[in-house]
Design a protein around this motif. Structure first.
Motif, mmCIF file in Angstrom:
data_model
loop_
_atom_site.group_PDB
_atom_site.id
_atom_site.type_symbol
_atom_site.label_atom_id
_atom_site.label_comp_id
_atom_site.label_asym_id
_atom_site.label_seq_id
_atom_site.Cartn_x
_atom_site.Cartn_y
_atom_site.Cartn_z
ATOM 1 N N UNK A 48 0.830 -1.207 0.000
ATOM 2 C CA UNK A 48 0.000 0.000 0.000
ATOM 3 C C UNK A 48 0.864 1.257 0.000
ATOM 4 N N UNK A 49 0.645 2.118 -0.973
ATOM 5 C CA UNK A 49 1.371 3.371 -1.072
ATOM 6 C C UNK A 49 2.801 3.240 -1.557
ATOM 7 N N UNK A 50 3.199 2.070 -1.951
ATOM 8 C CA UNK A 50 4.590 1.835 -2.345
ATOM 9 C C UNK A 50 4.767 1.915 -3.853
ATOM 10 N N UNK A 51 5.981 2.170 -4.234
ATOM 11 C CA UNK A 51 6.384 2.012 -5.631
ATOM 12 C C UNK A 51 7.031 0.636 -5.711
ATOM 13 N N UNK A 52 6.452 -0.233 -6.483
ATOM 14 C CA UNK A 52 7.008 -1.566 -6.687
ATOM 15 C C UNK A 52 7.809 -1.558 -7.973
ATOM 16 N N UNK A 53 8.956 -2.180 -7.960
ATOM 17 C CA UNK A 53 9.779 -2.228 -9.166
ATOM 18 C C UNK A 53 10.431 -3.605 -9.279
ATOM 19 N N UNK A 54 10.686 -4.000 -10.501
ATOM 20 C CA UNK A 54 11.340 -5.263 -10.746
ATOM 21 C C UNK A 54 12.428 -5.057 -11.800
ATOM 22 N N UNK A 55 13.646 -5.396 -11.420
ATOM 23 C CA UNK A 55 14.755 -5.414 -12.371
ATOM 24 C C UNK A 55 14.833 -6.811 -12.943
ATOM 25 N N UNK A 56 14.893 -6.902 -14.241
ATOM 26 C CA UNK A 56 15.006 -8.202 -14.901
ATOM 27 C C UNK A 56 16.409 -8.305 -15.473
ATOM 28 N N UNK A 57 17.120 -9.342 -15.045
ATOM 29 C CA UNK A 57 18.499 -9.579 -15.487
ATOM 30 C C UNK A 57 18.566 -10.819 -16.369
ATOM 31 N N UNK A 58 19.569 -10.857 -17.243
ATOM 32 C CA UNK A 58 19.798 -12.047 -18.058
ATOM 33 C C UNK A 58 20.850 -12.934 -17.397
ATOM 34 N N UNK A 59 21.262 -13.990 -18.097
ATOM 35 C CA UNK A 59 22.219 -14.959 -17.541
ATOM 36 C C UNK A 59 23.565 -14.342 -17.181
ATOM 37 N N UNK A 60 23.908 -13.241 -17.829
ATOM 38 C CA UNK A 60 25.202 -12.598 -17.570
ATOM 39 C C UNK A 60 25.143 -11.646 -16.380
ATOM 40 N N UNK A 61 23.927 -11.396 -15.856
ATOM 41 C CA UNK A 61 23.757 -10.462 -14.759
ATOM 42 C C UNK A 61 23.424 -9.056 -15.213
ATOM 43 N N UNK A 62 23.385 -8.848 -16.522
ATOM 44 C CA UNK A 62 23.061 -7.532 -17.083
ATOM 45 C C UNK A 62 21.573 -7.259 -16.941
ATOM 46 N N UNK A 63 21.210 -6.047 -16.491
ATOM 47 C CA UNK A 63 19.803 -5.665 -16.411
ATOM 48 C C UNK A 63 19.271 -5.464 -17.819
ATOM 49 N N UNK A 64 18.227 -6.214 -18.158
ATOM 50 C CA UNK A 64 17.603 -6.134 -19.484
ATOM 51 C C UNK A 64 16.596 -4.990 -19.497
ATOM 52 N N UNK A 65 15.798 -4.874 -18.435
ATOM 53 C CA UNK A 65 14.863 -3.781 -18.280
ATOM 54 C C UNK A 65 14.377 -3.719 -16.840
ATOM 55 N N UNK A 66 13.652 -2.631 -16.545
ATOM 56 C CA UNK A 66 13.065 -2.423 -15.216
ATOM 57 C C UNK A 66 11.596 -2.081 -15.428
ATOM 58 N N UNK A 67 10.734 -2.735 -14.663
ATOM 59 C CA UNK A 67 9.301 -2.485 -14.718
ATOM 60 C C UNK A 67 8.899 -1.947 -13.353
ATOM 61 N N UNK A 68 8.060 -0.899 -13.321
ATOM 62 C CA UNK A 68 7.621 -0.363 -12.030
ATOM 63 C C UNK A 68 6.114 -0.144 -12.031
ATOM 64 N N UNK A 69 5.574 -0.108 -10.820
ATOM 65 C CA UNK A 69 4.140 0.051 -10.619
ATOM 66 C C UNK A 69 3.919 0.818 -9.326
ATOM 67 N N UNK A 70 3.086 1.833 -9.368
ATOM 68 C CA UNK A 70 2.746 2.589 -8.159
ATOM 69 C C UNK A 70 1.484 1.982 -7.573
ATOM 70 N N UNK A 71 1.576 1.438 -6.367
ATOM 71 C CA UNK A 71 0.426 0.815 -5.696
ATOM 72 C C UNK A 71 -0.312 1.866 -4.882
ATOM 73 N N UNK A 72 -1.593 1.982 -5.065
ATOM 74 C CA UNK A 72 -2.417 2.961 -4.335
ATOM 75 C C UNK A 72 -3.326 2.255 -3.367
#
Length: 72
Positions: A48-72
């Motif tokens: 509740x009230x948080x910004x949720x985020x997920x970093x997605x990494x590949x096999x090498x450990x490199x971040x491929x992308x980041x997805x975020x969501x604001x929870x209300x």
């Protein structure tokens, strides 16, 4: 097929994925990340009230992308 790792950041709570999931491509990894964030947002006691985020990494450990969501 590639292994993707999903690291969750939910304010003061975070979790680093050490196992990962084997998926077809980055598009499938994106869909998995969006679904996971939706599930976390439904858990109002943790998000509740948080910004949720997920970093997605590949096999090498490199971040491929980041997805975020604001929870209300």
């Amino acid at each position: 097929m590639h292994r993707y790792f999903f690291d969750l950041d939910a304010g003061t709570w975070d979790a680093r994925d050490t196992i990962g999931v084997v998926l077809r491509d980055a598009g499938a990894a994106h869909a998995e990340a969006v679904q996971a964030l939706r599930s976390c947002a439904l858990d109002a006691s943790r998000s509740a009230g948080a910004i949720l985020a997920m970093n997605v990494r590949d096999e090498t450990g490199r971040t491929v992308f980041r997805v975020s969501l604001a929870a209300q």
